[in-house]
Scaffold this active site. Structure first.
Site, PDB file in Angstrom:
ATOM      1  N   LYS A 157      39.718  43.555  37.491  1.00 18.98           N
ATOM      2  CA  LYS A 157      39.293  43.234  38.292  1.00 18.98           C
ATOM      3  C   LYS A 157      39.925  41.824  39.293  1.00 18.98           C
ATOM      4  O   LYS A 157      40.292  41.791  38.346  1.00 18.98           O
ATOM      5  CB  LYS A 157      37.064  42.141  37.944  1.00 18.98           C
TER       6      LYS A 157
HETATM    7  O1  G3P Z   1      29.905  40.396  42.500  1.00 17.23           O
HETATM    8  C1  G3P Z   1      29.780  39.471  43.210  1.00 17.23           C
HETATM    9  C2  G3P Z   1      29.030  38.333  43.175  1.00 17.23           C
HETATM   10  O2  G3P Z   1      29.322  37.774  41.923  1.00 17.23           O
HETATM   11  C3  G3P Z   1      29.373  37.009  43.519  1.00 17.23           C
HETATM   12  O3  G3P Z   1      27.467  36.447  43.764  1.00 17.23           O
HETATM   13  O4  G3P Z   1      25.598  35.676  44.754  1.00 17.23           O
HETATM   14  O5  G3P Z   1      27.553  34.317  43.943  1.00 17.23           O
HETATM   15  O6  G3P Z   1      27.550  36.096  46.597  1.00 17.23           O
HETATM   16  P1  G3P Z   1      27.023  35.605  45.201  1.00 17.23           P
END
Ligand code: G3P
Length: 217
Positions: free
Chosen positions: A87
């Site tokens: 990643k």
């Molecule tokens: O997959 C990306 C993720 O981990 C971010 O999610 O909810 O932190 O915006 P969030």
């Protein structure tokens, strides 16, 4: 549409895997820290533990921001397990590193994508997955789902094989809307997956079936 779970929590990964619907896992440094997994050795071991639970792709994020560092880290991560996907952040050196790994047949996931142009660059660099963060766009009053639609349109125009991995999914409607828009993959918390099970008519219908069955017993 493939279902990935976005967590480093082993119990939640096992729960989704046990349902038989899990296609992979995504993680990031914040999700690792949330589970108390810190230090390179512990993080590397945790990736292997995750790979031993699931059968599909497991995204492991580099923390370097320069090309040489990303290549060094990515190669070490790829050595851990054949399910590991490298990643990489959507910055210039990340795009360059994406091309480096895709030329060598190593799977990549370009993350922190917030615009169609960034997704196009990732596809040009041969990314296996591109991760548009829909929830974080919604957070700033911008339509995250529209980004999925724009990327789908662009990739279909040219037949790019890069898979759209809708990330920062927060809830069940994100999952359903991503499916309608033709996202190849979604990654979200366990609740965004198990929430899809819920319908009051299912619960009341089952209750009635069981009650009727028991009348005769
Ligand atoms: O997959 C990306 C993720 O981990 C971010 O999610 O909810 O932190 O915006 P969030």
């Amino acid at each position: 549409m493939k279902f990935f779970i976005d967590t480093a929590n082993l119990d939640q990964i096992k729960e989704a895997q046990d349902m038989g619907i899990l296609d992979g896992v995504t993680t990031n440094p914040s999700l690792m820290a949330k589970e108390g997994i810190t230090g390179t050795d512990n993080i590397m071991k945790h990736y292997v533990d995750i790979c031993n639970i699931v059968e599909g792709d497991v995204s492991a994020e580099v923390i370097s921001t320069d090309f040489d560092g990303m290549v060094r880290e990515g190669e070490a991560l790829a050595e851990l397990h054949d399910q590991i996907v490298i990643k990489l952040p959507m910055i210039k050196d990340g795009v360059k590193a994406c091309k480096y790994f895709s030329d060598r047949g190593i799977k990549t996931n370009v993350t922190l994508v917030f615009s169609p142009g960034q997704a196009l660059l990732a596809a040009k660099a041969g990314a296996t997955y591109v991760s548009p963060f829909i929830g974080r766009l919604d957070d700033i009053s911008t339509d995250g789902l529209n980004l999925i639609a724009e990327i789908r349109h662009i990739f279909d125009n040219y037949g790019f094989e890069t898979q759209i991995l809708a990330a920062s999914v927060r809830h069940t409607m994100h999952v359903i809307d991503c499916a309608k828009l033709g996202s190849d993959v979604m990654t979200g918390p366990l609740s965004s997956i198990t929430g899809l099970l819920k319908h009051p008519l299912t619960d009341s219908g089952l209750e009635k079936f069981l009650a009727d069955y028991n009348k005769g017993n």
